[in-house]
Design an enzyme around this catalytic site. Sequence first.
Site: not given
Lengths: 392, 392
Positions: B88, B276
């Site tokens: 993450g 991201d």
Amino acid sequence: VSASTSVSRSLRAAGQFRPGCSVASAAKCWYPSRVKVDGTHRRTIAASPDGRAVDIIDQRRLPHHFVIERLTTMLDVARAIREMWVRGAPLIGAAAAHGFHLAMLEDPSDASVERAHRELLATRPTANNLRWALDDMRQSVLGIPPDRRAAAAARRANAIGDEDVAINQAIGRHGLKLLSEVHRKNPSKRIDILTHCNAGWLATVDFGTALAPGYIAHDAGLPLHVWVAETRPRVQGALTAWELAQEGIPHTVIVDNAGGHLMQRGRVDLCIVGADRVTSAGDVCNKIGTYLKALAAKDNGIPLYAAVPYPTIDWTLDGGLDGIPIEERDPEEVRTVHGADQSVRLFPPGSPVANYGFDVTPARLVSGIITERGVCRASREGLLSLYPERGG
Amino acid sequence: VSASTSVSRSLRAAGQFRPGCSVASAAKCWYPSRVKVDGTHRRTIAASPDGRAVDIIDQRRLPHHFVIERLTTMLDVARAIREMWVRGAPLIGAAAAHGFHLAMLEDPSDASVERAHRELLATRPTANNLRWALDDMRQSVLGIPPDRRAAAAARRANAIGDEDVAINQAIGRHGLKLLSEVHRKNPSKRIDILTHCNAGWLATVDFGTALAPGYIAHDAGLPLHVWVAETRPRVQGALTAWELAQEGIPHTVIVDNAGGHLMQRGRVDLCIVGADRVTSAGDVCNKIGTYLKALAAKDNGIPLYAAVPYPTIDWTLDGGLDGIPIEERDPEEVRTVHGADQSVRLFPPGSPVANYGFDVTPARLVSGIITERGVCRASREGLLSLYPERGG
């Protein structure tokens, strides 16, 4: 004019059979068998030598183990379809036909005819080929005395198998033109096909639908590479990868999520998928996820074709999402994955899961339908141009 | 004005903190911790009590086992990022910050500063938060004598963690408005969110990005249901399902292929994903498959938002597909899946596999970006409206 005769006549008209081939032997005239396991040819389904059972490949064991199962009763066949020992719309149809024959061996009464039709039809809801084959089988025995029904059903089940092979070869020939065109435009580059699920030999009696054009292109020396989407939850991409490895065709497995990325980056020339049911308006119901691939193809100007034998076309549906029953299967198929000899859980037993088997790709996202009669637009007009007998 | 101060000031301006909360304690003022495992609160990453190590949740073991790992060296942290013990984008950034601190404990020299920056940056290529955190950490120690660098790095690593929590709470508040609006239009119906991958607590220090609006909505009593895409190959959907189960939020796991079908059938009100890296033009690079979901959302008139903390925005990229490095990972991640205590192969070892980690969803398919400063259009103008200091 039976459906079978009509198809074969259409194939001959297109010049696709060797001169002298009869309608009945059409398939054998061309390729006796495409399915090739460790170099040995066979079909995916065939009556046993004594004619009292049917032999299938247990697809649950692939790609790890190649296992032939002999099914001896109609209920065995029903279970094999329901539990996906056999799968793929054309093969489901062929298996149901053999199952119907086994029912006639057990009991050729009118009640048994109706029971076999009902039991086999209930196995899976989405593939049109299932109802088509069962209606055809019932028709083939209803006019004749019970004591001759088993023999008639055997003949018809075998004919459905032969016809499937002929159909798929014709689909391959027609699809070849699309691949040749890609190659002609850029001869120095490999042809990159993307496919979803398995619509190869294993989904049919032989030869495949979506993969048939690639097989012929490969035979003809065209430089081919296939992107194989793994196709969760049942991972039929492993079947496609195994088939392509048997054929010696270069391929690369990707997760289903990766198809859009590849198309965005110019790594795909053409998408070809199979179908479980096609409406008369050209909407394509196929393995869940096909719609997403079609959206990505459209967004990137990449053609997407569905390769479809005529029994997949449902002329009773005139388009839209609502007419096609979308199978919902056991959540365990998503929670648990199976390897060669063991299984693992990805999700805990209590985790809520929905497991839809198919989706519908609207005709507007489909570049064309490849059938045994040629390639047409995914529209009512397009399909009627190939099947004028369905018009008006 | 440090980035941290600036964020917190912006949050206070929006009236999101209790009166009297200081900037430094902002996160604690609101929710001390959202992460709740079997009823106990914690963060996903924190310095060990003696300040000489960092404790993480080993996400490889979830959802089957909850395991805390203590990492004691910078190289341990690098490995944990590379091998996705932590994952993450925000958590990768926070982990790298702690890893940098451990490097300063080991050796506070200038050479060690550069080595830690280099080693940690090399772990994964796509998340912008990684470079952001490492640049920030380097900056925090370079002006001061080596013997005080470890302490400064510890303070900054902890501050990055606190700031992430504050950011995510603010993202949750801003996103809540979108969910409230859905609810207002149809109060008798549950709010159906679809998400991809895991952008919950586990992807951050706490609270999550894409899931934060849902957590606040659930607390506020809105009727929420989340469709959880399993997210092959690493199946981060299992993390999301596990988190939602801890929170008691209704959810249903689906295969990645099923998202389009659900949207087509009106079963999804809103898609929310993490990211991201986001370009200054609003293109969203996120877990592979996000692009396909976004295409389906667009095709069905369903809004899709990316929930993005400011360190995810890459202001050096002005849009298009080419600037963002797309990670390609080990093919074994696709071939083999891992359960609680064993693994199984889906594909034979020799089967060719490509394993792309991310894709880029063009801004035109993104309805908006939810940041800690508010919701904006996915465009340069939109992002500059929230971050005017980046203009001109």
